[in-house]
Design a protein around this motif. Structure first.
Motif, mmCIF file in Angstrom:
data_model
loop_
_atom_site.group_PDB
_atom_site.id
_atom_site.type_symbol
_atom_site.label_atom_id
_atom_site.label_comp_id
_atom_site.label_asym_id
_atom_site.label_seq_id
_atom_site.Cartn_x
_atom_site.Cartn_y
_atom_site.Cartn_z
ATOM 1 N N VAL A 96 50.647 2.274 -74.975
ATOM 2 C CA VAL A 96 51.356 2.229 -76.261
ATOM 3 C C VAL A 96 50.950 3.405 -77.139
ATOM 4 C CG1 VAL A 96 51.612 0.939 -78.427
ATOM 5 C CG2 VAL A 96 51.720 -0.266 -76.236
ATOM 6 N N LEU A 97 49.656 3.669 -77.194
ATOM 7 C CA LEU A 97 49.163 4.735 -78.064
ATOM 8 C C LEU A 97 49.570 6.121 -77.564
ATOM 9 C CD1 LEU A 97 45.607 3.318 -78.851
ATOM 10 C CD2 LEU A 97 47.461 3.660 -80.495
ATOM 11 N N THR A 98 49.485 6.334 -76.267
ATOM 12 C CA THR A 98 49.828 7.658 -75.733
ATOM 13 C C THR A 98 51.311 7.957 -75.868
ATOM 14 O OG1 THR A 98 49.957 6.713 -73.499
ATOM 15 C CG2 THR A 98 47.894 7.780 -74.112
ATOM 16 N N ALA A 99 52.121 6.911 -76.037
ATOM 17 C CA ALA A 99 53.557 7.122 -76.214
ATOM 18 C C ALA A 99 53.910 7.509 -77.651
ATOM 19 C CB ALA A 99 54.320 5.853 -75.832
ATOM 20 N N LYS A 100 52.930 7.457 -78.549
ATOM 21 C CA LYS A 100 53.181 7.793 -79.947
ATOM 22 C C LYS A 100 52.985 9.288 -80.164
ATOM 23 C CE LYS A 100 51.671 3.367 -81.900
ATOM 24 N NZ LYS A 100 52.714 3.085 -82.898
ATOM 25 N N PRO A 101 54.037 10.015 -80.502
ATOM 26 C CA PRO A 101 53.893 11.456 -80.712
ATOM 27 C C PRO A 101 52.999 11.762 -81.903
ATOM 28 C CG PRO A 101 56.066 10.715 -81.424
ATOM 29 C CD PRO A 101 55.418 9.559 -80.737
ATOM 30 N N GLY A 102 52.064 12.656 -81.684
ATOM 31 C CA GLY A 102 51.211 13.094 -82.781
ATOM 32 C C GLY A 102 50.053 12.174 -83.112
ATOM 33 N N VAL A 103 49.876 11.079 -82.356
ATOM 34 C CA VAL A 103 48.767 10.159 -82.606
ATOM 35 C C VAL A 103 47.735 10.315 -81.489
ATOM 36 C CG1 VAL A 103 48.056 7.748 -82.878
ATOM 37 C CG2 VAL A 103 50.246 8.513 -83.808
ATOM 38 N N ASP A 104 46.563 10.815 -81.834
ATOM 39 C CA ASP A 104 45.519 11.000 -80.831
ATOM 40 C C ASP A 104 44.930 9.642 -80.458
ATOM 41 O OD1 ASP A 104 43.872 12.297 -79.083
ATOM 42 O OD2 ASP A 104 42.464 13.035 -80.601
ATOM 43 N N SER A 105 44.658 9.447 -79.190
ATOM 44 C CA SER A 105 44.102 8.174 -78.740
ATOM 45 C C SER A 105 43.199 8.392 -77.539
ATOM 46 C CB SER A 105 45.213 7.182 -78.374
ATOM 47 O OG SER A 105 46.000 7.688 -77.299
ATOM 48 N N TYR A 106 42.381 7.393 -77.273
ATOM 49 C CA TYR A 106 41.403 7.482 -76.195
ATOM 50 C C TYR A 106 41.086 6.068 -75.754
ATOM 51 C CZ TYR A 106 36.870 8.540 -73.978
ATOM 52 O OH TYR A 106 35.813 8.659 -73.105
ATOM 53 N N ALA A 107 41.047 5.848 -74.460
ATOM 54 C CA ALA A 107 40.683 4.528 -73.934
ATOM 55 C C ALA A 107 39.720 4.711 -72.765
ATOM 56 C CB ALA A 107 41.920 3.762 -73.483
ATOM 57 N N LYS A 108 38.752 3.840 -72.706
ATOM 58 C CA LYS A 108 37.717 3.960 -71.676
ATOM 59 C C LYS A 108 37.206 2.576 -71.311
ATOM 60 C CE LYS A 108 33.212 6.313 -71.113
ATOM 61 N NZ LYS A 108 32.300 7.289 -71.782
ATOM 62 N N ILE A 109 37.055 2.347 -70.029
ATOM 63 C CA ILE A 109 36.488 1.095 -69.542
ATOM 64 C C ILE A 109 35.078 1.378 -69.022
ATOM 65 C CG2 ILE A 109 36.697 -0.792 -67.884
ATOM 66 C CD1 ILE A 109 38.871 -0.814 -69.987
ATOM 67 N N PHE A 110 34.126 0.641 -69.536
ATOM 68 C CA PHE A 110 32.742 0.808 -69.101
ATOM 69 C C PHE A 110 32.457 -0.140 -67.936
ATOM 70 C CE2 PHE A 110 32.816 2.783 -73.129
ATOM 71 C CZ PHE A 110 31.723 3.651 -73.205
ATOM 72 N N PRO A 111 32.066 0.400 -66.780
ATOM 73 C CA PRO A 111 31.843 -0.444 -65.603
ATOM 74 C C PRO A 111 30.582 -1.301 -65.717
ATOM 75 C CG PRO A 111 31.218 1.823 -65.120
ATOM 76 C CD PRO A 111 31.840 1.829 -66.492
ATOM 77 N N LYS A 112 30.642 -2.444 -65.088
ATOM 78 C CA LYS A 112 29.484 -3.330 -64.895
ATOM 79 C C LYS A 112 28.919 -3.921 -66.186
ATOM 80 C CE LYS A 112 28.024 -0.767 -60.780
ATOM 81 N NZ LYS A 112 26.912 0.003 -60.167
ATOM 82 N N VAL A 113 29.689 -3.865 -67.279
ATOM 83 C CA VAL A 113 29.224 -4.494 -68.515
ATOM 84 C C VAL A 113 30.216 -5.562 -68.954
ATOM 85 C CG1 VAL A 113 27.896 -2.501 -69.317
ATOM 86 C CG2 VAL A 113 30.317 -2.704 -69.950
ATOM 87 N N SER A 114 29.736 -6.451 -69.825
ATOM 88 C CA SER A 114 30.537 -7.589 -70.265
ATOM 89 C C SER A 114 30.936 -7.457 -71.725
ATOM 90 C CB SER A 114 29.734 -8.887 -70.078
ATOM 91 O OG SER A 114 29.347 -9.062 -68.735
ATOM 92 N N HIS A 115 31.887 -8.259 -72.119
ATOM 93 C CA HIS A 115 32.342 -8.320 -73.508
ATOM 94 C C HIS A 115 31.141 -8.410 -74.455
ATOM 95 C CE1 HIS A 115 35.122 -9.426 -76.766
ATOM 96 N NE2 HIS A 115 34.183 -10.276 -77.149
ATOM 97 N N GLY A 116 31.154 -7.573 -75.482
ATOM 98 C CA GLY A 116 30.101 -7.614 -76.481
ATOM 99 C C GLY A 116 28.917 -6.706 -76.207
ATOM 100 N N TRP A 117 28.958 -5.993 -75.068
ATOM 101 C CA TRP A 117 27.764 -5.264 -74.645
ATOM 102 C C TRP A 117 27.277 -4.223 -75.639
ATOM 103 C CZ3 TRP A 117 32.127 -2.476 -73.994
ATOM 104 C CH2 TRP A 117 32.024 -1.090 -74.046
ATOM 105 N N SER A 118 28.157 -3.624 -76.421
ATOM 106 C CA SER A 118 27.742 -2.478 -77.239
ATOM 107 C C SER A 118 26.857 -2.863 -78.421
ATOM 108 C CB SER A 118 28.964 -1.690 -77.735
ATOM 109 O OG SER A 118 29.604 -2.362 -78.799
ATOM 110 N N VAL A 119 26.890 -4.135 -78.820
ATOM 111 C CA VAL A 119 26.015 -4.575 -79.918
ATOM 112 C C VAL A 119 25.172 -5.794 -79.558
ATOM 113 C CG1 VAL A 119 27.203 -3.644 -81.936
ATOM 114 C CG2 VAL A 119 28.022 -5.764 -80.919
ATOM 115 N N ARG A 120 25.422 -6.391 -78.385
ATOM 116 C CA ARG A 120 24.643 -7.576 -78.022
ATOM 117 C C ARG A 120 23.851 -7.357 -76.741
ATOM 118 N NH1 ARG A 120 29.292 -10.786 -79.650
ATOM 119 N NH2 ARG A 120 29.551 -11.653 -77.559
ATOM 120 N N TYR A 121 23.376 -6.142 -76.579
ATOM 121 C CA TYR A 121 22.564 -5.833 -75.408
ATOM 122 C C TYR A 121 21.131 -6.305 -75.621
ATOM 123 C CZ TYR A 121 21.465 -1.960 -78.539
ATOM 124 O OH TYR A 121 21.103 -1.217 -79.630
ATOM 125 N N LYS A 122 20.457 -6.572 -74.512
ATOM 126 C CA LYS A 122 19.024 -6.864 -74.543
ATOM 127 C C LYS A 122 18.273 -5.569 -74.241
ATOM 128 C CE LYS A 122 19.515 -11.333 -75.163
ATOM 129 N NZ LYS A 122 19.168 -11.947 -76.463
#
Length: 254
Positions: free
Chosen positions: A187-213
């Motif tokens: 959806v985002l890449t189809a928008k002219p003039g709107v920069d976007s970026y998507a990335k999937i982090f392997p082997k991690v679960s929902h919430g990992w970026s702030v709920r890591y041990k």
């Protein structure tokens, strides 16, 4: 968000944590860190565990060290989700903490920052907070957005976003599985003039970026990579815009 995935690794909350301090801004308690004289600000919108989560505050301090004035609002009004309260499971808790309302009460914070001379504002949302950030992005109240393992965000939501947006997803995530993140990206890449970026982090679960041990080195490494991606996005899209006040007009014309 009714399954255990959304609630994994609950943080031990610390109201006094972080290098910054708590202060009221636009009528809402906020964790503030970084120079209040910075022309660039970043809002960090928490997950259901709220703004006292140590990992979130540490991240706020890291963003502040990059030159931003960072605001982490208490959009849960001192009532973060408590997994030990069996009488208030997530669906019940959510009735008291709608994301639409949270987006509305964040708007005065944005106005307050602008009145202090901030010229560009970015916002990053985590899980529940991502939906709140989308509510700020759709009307263009912020200049750049980062959605980290979003919850409740729909394809229709993304269709309404016309600002630079990065989405950082987890490989193991029922809230926003990789297939849904891919749809967001399309959806985002189809928008002219709107920069976007998507990335999937392997082997991690929902919430990992702030709920890591901290003892889980692999997840910590992935979280730090996501933090750097977020910082890179803001560095790319948050730029100082000179005020168009009468005092500055001659300099701009010259």
């Amino acid at each position: 968000m009714s399954g255990p995935e959304c609630c994994s690794n609950p943080p031990i909350l610390n109201p006094n944590g972080g290098a910054g301090h708590v202060e009221e801004l636009a009528g809402l308690n906020c964790y503030l860190t970084g120079s209040p004289h910075s022309n660039l600000a970043v809002l960090l919108v928490s997950d259901i565990y709220g703004y006292e989560a140590p990992n979130l505050r540490n991240l706020a301090d890291k963003v502040a060290a990059a030159g931003y004035y960072v605001v982490v609002p208490d959009l849960l009004y001192g009532d973060p989700y408590n997994p030990e309260n069996a009488d208030r499971p997530v669906p019940v808790w959510l009735k008291d903490h709608g994301t639409d309302k949270a987006s509305e009460v964040t708007k005065p914070i944005i106005e307050a920052l602008k009145s202090k001379g901030v010229s560009a504002i970015g916002a990053a949302g985590f899980c529940w907070g991502s939906k709140v950030v989308v509510g700020l992005a759709k009307p263009g109240l912020i200049q750049a957005a980062v959605l980290l393992h979003p919850s409740f965000v729909s394809v229709d939501d993304i269709k309404g976003v016309d600002i630079p947006t990065a989405i950082l997803g987890a490989e193991i995530d029922k809230m926003s599985p990789p297939e849904l993140v891919k749809q967001f990206e399309q959806v985002l890449t189809a928008k002219p003039g709107v920069d976007s970026y998507a990335k999937i982090f392997p082997k991690v679960s929902h919430g990992w970026s702030v709920r890591y041990k901290k003892e889980d080195a692999e997840v910590v490494k992935a979280a730090e990579e996501a933090h750097q991606d977020m910082l890179d996005w803001f560095a790319k899209h948050l730029k100082f815009i000179p005020s168009l006040s009468k005092e500055n007009l001659p300099a701009l014309i010259l």
